[in-house]
Motif scaffolding. Structure first.
Motif, short mmCIF file in Angstrom:
data_model
loop_
_atom_site.label_atom_id
_atom_site.label_comp_id
_atom_site.label_asym_id
_atom_site.label_seq_id
_atom_site.Cartn_x
_atom_site.Cartn_y
_atom_site.Cartn_z
N TYR A 86 -1.17 -0.53 1.20
CA TYR A 86 -0.88 0.63 1.59
C TYR A 86 -2.46 1.57 1.51
CZ TYR A 86 1.89 1.17 -2.02
OH TYR A 86 2.30 1.24 -3.33
N GLY A 94 -6.71 -1.69 2.88
CA GLY A 94 -5.27 -1.55 4.25
C GLY A 94 -5.42 -2.51 4.46
N HIS A 138 0.48 3.04 11.91
CA HIS A 138 -0.42 3.92 11.08
C HIS A 138 -1.45 3.39 10.05
CE1 HIS A 138 4.29 4.48 9.15
NE2 HIS A 138 3.87 5.67 10.07
N ASP A 140 -3.29 2.97 7.36
CA ASP A 140 -3.32 1.74 6.91
C ASP A 140 -2.97 0.40 6.78
OD1 ASP A 140 -0.36 2.44 7.20
OD2 ASP A 140 -0.16 0.87 4.93
N HIS A 141 -3.34 0.47 8.62
CA HIS A 141 -2.96 -0.85 9.16
C HIS A 141 -4.41 -0.60 10.77
CE1 HIS A 141 0.95 -2.32 7.95
NE2 HIS A 141 0.88 -1.08 7.16
N ASP A 255 5.29 -3.90 8.25
CA ASP A 255 6.47 -3.16 7.79
C ASP A 255 7.02 -3.02 8.82
OD1 ASP A 255 3.71 -1.89 6.72
OD2 ASP A 255 3.40 0.05 6.83
N GLU A 275 5.77 -7.24 4.74
CA GLU A 275 5.59 -6.46 3.33
C GLU A 275 7.13 -6.16 2.32
OE1 GLU A 275 7.27 -2.53 2.93
OE2 GLU A 275 7.83 -2.35 4.73
N HIS A 325 1.43 -5.82 1.45
CA HIS A 325 1.86 -4.47 1.65
C HIS A 325 2.39 -3.96 0.35
CE1 HIS A 325 2.81 -0.79 3.27
NE2 HIS A 325 2.14 -1.25 4.10
#
Ligand SMILES: [Zn+2]
Ligand SMILES: [Zn+2]
Length: 447
Positions: A86, A94, A138, A140-141, A255, A275, A325
Motif C-alpha cells: 500500500y 502499489g 483506493h 494504492d490500487h 483489501d 492482503e 499488500h
C-alpha cells in the motif's frame, strides 16, 4: 586333462559369479539413486510443501525467474506481483498482479502506484495489457491507471483498453464515474498525444458491475471466466475476484476483512491471494509512527490480520495461500507467518516484495521464485505479429496545437547542431489517412 578342464570351468564360474555380483551391485546403486530420499507415496516430506509445491522441468532456473527466458506451456499460468504494498518503497509498488495464461492472454488485477515500472522492466509491452480489473478505488490500487491509459497507445495499444470494476453505493463512488473523470483529467495529455498514432487507444471501455452481486461474471471469453463478490473494506464497493481457466483457479480478495464468501468461492483453488497485516499494533505503531489506536482502528475496520488470513486459508484449502499488500519488513515477516500458522498448516508464500513470480503448471503444481529485473530503461518493443502495421492517422499535427508566438520562441536548429550534423527536420506527420507499412518485427522477417 581332466584337471585342466576342471580348472578352466572354475575360472569361468568365478568370472560368472563375479559378473553377477557386479550386476547386483549396479542394480542396487541404480535403485539407490532412484529411490533414496524420494518419498513417492511412502512418506510425507516436510510440513507444508509436499506434494504440490514443485518447480517445473522447463524452468530456466528454479530459484530465479528471468523474464523472457521461458515460454509458458499450454496449460500453465504465471502470476507476477508487479506491485505488492500500500506504501511504495524502493522494492515495493502499489498493488498490481499480472496473470499470464498459456494461451497468450494477460489479465491485470489492480494497477497501484509505481507498478508500471515493473511491467516495463519485465518487458511486458503496454499493448498486451488489454484487461484491467479493479478490486476497489483506493489509489494504492488504481493510481498508475491514468499513465497506462495515456502511454499504452504510444506502445502500439491502438485498440480500447478494457477496465472492469465495481459500482458504489451511489453513482459517484463507482468505477464508471472514476474512469470518466480520469479521462477528463487527462484531456491535455490526450490532445497533445493526438499528434501521434493513437487510433482507438483513448476510447477506454469501462465495465462496471453491481458490487453486491455475489458470484457475478465480470468477464467471460475464450474459456476464461472471472467472477466477483462483495467484500468489506472501508466503504461499499470493494470486490474480490476469482479467475478460472483450463482447470486452473486463482482468487484475489483485494483489501478486506476476512470474508465468509471468500471461503465459499475459493474452495481448493490453486492460489488464494489476500492482503495481510501483522496483528502487532502497538509494536508496529512504534516503528511506523502511527498511534496504536489509529492502527487498531484501521485494521479492525478494514483489513485482515495474520490470524484472520490463516483462518480463511485453513477453511478454503488452496494449493498455496499467498499474502500480499504487505510491507515486507524483515522484523515482522516471521511474526506474520506465525499468526497465519495459528490456523493454517498448508503451503504459504508472500506475494511480496515486487516481482515474486508464481507458476501453476502440470496437474496443478505451484512454484514461486524471485523475479529478476535490471535497473536500466527497458521499454519493451510493442507486441505486433502481423505482416503489416497500420499506423492510425493522428488527429492533428503538433504545431496545430502550439500557437505561433510560442513556436517562434523556439531556437532554430541551425544554431545548436554542429555543421554537417544537422538532420532533415521531421516536423509533420506525412499523411492524414491511416498508413499501412510492412512490419519489421513480423515473425517471418529474419534479422
Ligand atoms: Zn490497499
Ligand atoms: Zn484499500
Amino acid at each position: 586333462m581332466k584337471l585342466k578342464t576342471l580348472f578352466l570351468t572354475l575360472i569361468l564360474l568365478s568370472y560368472f559369479i563375479n559378473a553377477q555380483n557386479q550386476d547386483a551391485e549396479l542394480l542396487k546403486a541404480k535403485e539407490f539413486f532412484e529411490n533414496a530420499g524420494v518419498p513417492g507415496d511412502k512418506w510425507v516430506e516436510g510440513e507444508t510443501l509436499y506434494p504440490n509445491i514443485r518447480p517445473a522441468k522447463h524452468f530456466h532456473s528454479s530459484m530465479l525467474y528471468y523474464p523472457g527466458t521461458e515460454e509458458l506451456h499450454e496449460d500453465e499460468v504465471r502470476v507476477t506481483f508487479m506491485g505488492s504494498s500500500y506504501s511504495p518503497s524502493q522494492t515495493q509498488s502499489g498493488m498490481s498482479i499480472l496473470v499470464e495464461l498459456g494461451n497468450g492472454e494477460k489479465f491485470v488485477f489492480d494497477l497501484g502506484i509505481g507498478s508500471l515500472r515493473n511491467y516495463n522492466s519485465f518487458s511486458i509491452p503496454f499493448n498486451t495489457i488489454n484487461h484491467v480489473f479493479l478490486t476497489h478505488l483506493h489509489m494504492d490500487h488504481v493510481s498508475d491507471l491514468p499513465y497506462l491509459m495515456m502511454f499504452r497507445p504510444i506502445q502500439g495499444g491502438w485498440t480500447p483498453l478494457h477496465v472492469y470494476g465495481p459500482s458504489g453505493s451511489e453513482p459517484q463512488y463507482g468505477t464508471a464515474h472514476m474512469m470518466k473523470h480520469m479521462m477528463e483529467m487527462t484531456a491535455w495529455h490526450q490532445d497533445s498525444f493526438h499528434s501521434w498514432p493513437i487510433g482507438e487507444g483513448y476510447e477506454t471501455k469501462v465495465h462496471e458491475f453491481d458490487f453486491m452481486d455475489e458470484g457475478g461474471v465480470a468477464y467471460e471469453a475464450n474459456g476464461v471466466k472471472i467472477t466477483h463478490w462483495p467484500t468489506s473494506h472501508t466503504k461499499d464497493g470493494a470486490t474480490s475476484y476469482r479467475l478460472d481457466w483450463n482447470g486452473r483457479s486463482i482468487c484475489y480478495t483485494g483489501d478486506n476483512r476476512p470474508n465468509s464468501l471468500t471461503i465459499k468461492k475459493c474452495q481448493n483453488v490453486d492460489m488464494l491471494i489476500s492482503e495481510v497485516q501483522t496483528a502487532t499494533v502497538s509494536l508496529s505503531a512504534q516503528s511506523l509512527g502511527m498511534p496504536p489506536a489509529m492502527a487498531a482502528y484501521t485494521i479492525d475496520t478494514s483489513h485482515s490480520p495474520g490470524y484472520g488470513l490463516g483462518y480463511i486459508l485453513n477453511e478454503a484449502n488452496p494449493t498455496v495461500g499467498v499474502a500480499t499488500h504487505y510491507g515486507y519488513d524483515d522484523i515482522f515477516i516471521n511474526e506474520t507467518v506465525a499468526q497465519v500458522r495459528y490456523h493454517y498448516k498448508g503451503a504459504f508464500a508472500f506475494g511480496a516484495p515486487d516481482l515474486v513470480t508464481f507458476n501453476i503448471h502440470g496437474d496443478g503444481k505451484v512454484w514461486w521464485r524471485e523475479g529478476v529485473a535490471g535497473n536500466s530503461i527497458q521499454v519493451p518493443k510493442p507486441h505486433m505479429t502481423s505482416e503489416t502495421i497500420t499506423f492510425p492517422a493522428p488527429k492533428h499535427q503538433v504545431y496545430d496545437v502550439i500557437n505561433d508566438t510560442v513556436e517562434k520562441n523556439e531556437i532554430p536548429m541551425e544554431l545548436w547542431y554542429p555543421k554537417g550534423h544537422m538532420p532533415q527536420r521531421v516536423k509533420e506527420w506525412p499523411i492524414t489517412k491511416d498508413l499501412t507499412l510492412p512490419n519489421p518485427w513480423a515473425p517471418s522477417k529474419k534479422n
